[in-house]
Design an enzyme around this catalytic site. Structure first.
Site, PDB file in Angstrom:
ATOM      1  N   ASP A   1       0.835  -1.198   0.000  1.00 52.46           N
ATOM      2  CA  ASP A   1       0.000   0.000   0.000  1.00 52.46           C
ATOM      3  C   ASP A   1       0.874   1.255   0.000  1.00 52.46           C
ATOM      4  OD1 ASP A   1       0.774  -0.749   2.648  1.00 52.46           O
ATOM      5  OD2 ASP A   1      -0.564   0.784   3.445  1.00 52.46           O
ATOM      6  N   GLU A   2       0.276   2.351  -0.469  1.00 53.42           N
ATOM      7  CA  GLU A   2       0.890   3.673  -0.377  1.00 53.42           C
ATOM      8  C   GLU A   2       2.371   3.651  -0.781  1.00 53.42           C
ATOM      9  OE1 GLU A   2      -0.181   4.691   3.672  1.00 53.42           O
ATOM     10  OE2 GLU A   2      -2.064   5.579   3.004  1.00 53.42           O
ATOM     11  N   VAL A   3       2.615   3.200  -2.008  1.00 54.45           N
ATOM     12  CA  VAL A   3       3.987   3.118  -2.517  1.00 54.45           C
ATOM     13  C   VAL A   3       4.357   4.499  -3.060  1.00 54.45           C
ATOM     14  CG1 VAL A   3       5.575   1.817  -3.986  1.00 54.45           C
ATOM     15  CG2 VAL A   3       3.524   0.701  -3.088  1.00 54.45           C
TER      16      VAL A   3
END
Length: 466
Positions: free
Chosen positions: A148-150
């Site tokens: 997530d949230e790269v």
């Protein structure tokens, strides 16, 4: 239990990257999780996992030992809680990439949050982490690999060069790394299915997702912690994923840790609405599309953020959310059942579950305001110092010393320090007392001379650790 829940799996998320509970506390809380309707745990170890060998530098000082992890798994099994470990493998890699020895694997040199997917060493690193975690979790049916949230993906020098080639996109880059990590899991641990957070997948076109090979390897976890989530939009997203070839999906709500990075008390009404809306999403989708729901309980927004609501403080919110998911809504009967299971007479703010919750409520709701309103009262410092010591003792029964100190530094010490400083200033500015008249009073000991502001050196002698 009830057959009215559309979620056959109900997992409680334990975010251990901040305030990891002692095993003794988990032994007390797992029976309650089970009684409330949970049948699984998503354990996000981060730096509390006992990595070995070259990965040992990832361990925090308060990391669990291998025997403690084994004991946690035993306790979970004893209370019918299936354990899914979570290993970050792409974004939120701060606990790994902050180390100088691994900083060369950052996507962007300045930021330790995202792994460079172009380096072969990157895949070897996360593969080694996965292998060590699964070695201590034999028989795990699922492994959550994060993703997530790269942030800053595509902004590193290697990525910029790669993106100059025709048809290369950040979506392709993201899917390629997901596929590589999931393929490692499949090859080395064929009985374990990877889960991924879905935010990096949401905007990728259906044809690209379908052709990537990722749907055959992972199960997405659709997460949304809002109290007003778009039910219809989530149902459409579920259908999109199904059309792309993902055979099973998961949902993720929240019971704490999703309404502010420094929140001290979870807003139960917010989390209840969030979970009730996930029930609506499940009702809109095809039957059995959603494998289960994960009730997230974030402890930090990222590795470098401050602590938000502690686990003991979030238990009433968890109870309300779990029971509502189990019984298909929050009726008066469900409210009564929650209060019975928690052993409290009311879910209002005064009806508290534990000494930690009661003390945190006092600190969060009254410390700052009372300091602002009553700075002139020297007795105030003694009262709040005593309560701070009491809270510190309660926290130490559940958390390691570093967690206790961090929470107090964020939530208690600034106000007490302000009060201390003011009282010292007032004492310094006070006129000297008039000369004592001759007589027996001159012979009295200093401690019998009446009330004086408590000097800073004697206020909460262990203030730095209380």
């Amino acid at each position: 239990m009830s057959g009215s829940s559309p979620f056959k799996m109900r997992f409680v998320h334990l975010d251990l990257k901040g305030a990891p509970p002692k095993v003794s506390y988990l032994s007390e809380i797992f029976p309650l999780f089970h009684a409330l309707g949970a049948n699984g745990l998503l354990i996000e170890y981060e730096d509390t996992f006992p990595y070995e060998g070259p990965l040992k530098l990832l361990r925090a000082p308060h990391a669990y030992s291998p025997s403690e992890v084994t004991e946690v798994l035993r306790l979970a099994a004893a209370h019918e809680l299936e354990v899914v470990p979570l290993v970050q493998t792409f974004g939120h890699m701060e606990f790994v990439l902050k180390h100088e020895a691994l900083a060369h694997l950052r996507e962007v040199a300045l930021f330790p949050n995202t792994l460079n997917p172009h380096e072969a060493e990157s895949l070897a690193l996360v593969g080694a982490m996965v292998d060590q975690v699964l070695e201590l979790h034999p028989g795990a049916r699922w492994l959550h690999i994060g993703c997530d949230e790269v942030y800053y993906l595509g902004e590193g020098e290697a990525s910029r060069q790669w993106l100059q080639q025709e048809q290369n996109t950040t979506a392709t880059l993201c899917l390629s790394h997901m596929r590589a990590v999931a393929s490692h899991v499949q090859a080395r641990h064929p009985a374990t299915t990877p889960l991924v957070w879905d935010d990096m997948l949401r905007d990728i076109p259906e044809d690209q997702l379908s052709a990537s090979g990722v749907p055959q390897l992972v199960e997405p976890v659709l997460w949304d912690y809002g109290a007003d989530l778009d039910v219809q939009g989530k149902a459409l997203l579920m259908e999109k994923y199904r059309q792309c070839g993902f055979p099973r999906l998961w949902a993720a709500s929240a019971f704490k840790g999703a309404t502010g990075p420094s929140q001290a008390l979870p807003p139960i009404e917010h989390h209840l609405r969030n979970n009730l809306q996930w029930l609506q999403v499940a009702a809109q989708g095809r039957k059995d599309t959603l494998q289960g729901i994960i009730l997230t309980g974030w402890q930090r927004y990222d590795h470098f953020s401050v602590l938000c609501e502690l686990l003991p403080v979030g238990i009433p919110s968890l109870a309300v959310c779990l029971q509502s998911l189990l019984h298909g809504g929050f009726t008066e009967d469900v409210r009564a059942r929650v209060q019975h299971l928690l052993g409290i007479s009311s879910l209002e703010i005064a009806g508290v579950l534990s000494d930690i919750l009661a003390l945190v409520i006092q600190v969060s709701l009254h410390l700052r305001s009372s300091v602002d309103e009553m700075l002139q009262m020297d007795s105030l410092l003694g009262r709040w110092s005593g309560l701070a010591q009491e809270l510190a003792a309660a926290l130490r029964r559940v958390f390691p010393e570093g967690t206790v100190e961090e929470w107090l530094q964020e939530n208690v010490h600034p106000s007490l320090g302000q009060l201390q400083a003011l009282l010292q200033d007032l004492e310094a500015a006070s006129p000297p007392p008039p000369p004592a008249s001759p007589g027996p009073a001159q012979a009295r000991a200093p401690e019998d001379m009446g009330a004086h502001p408590v000097p800073s050196s004697s206020v909460c002698p262990t203030l730095a650790s209380c």
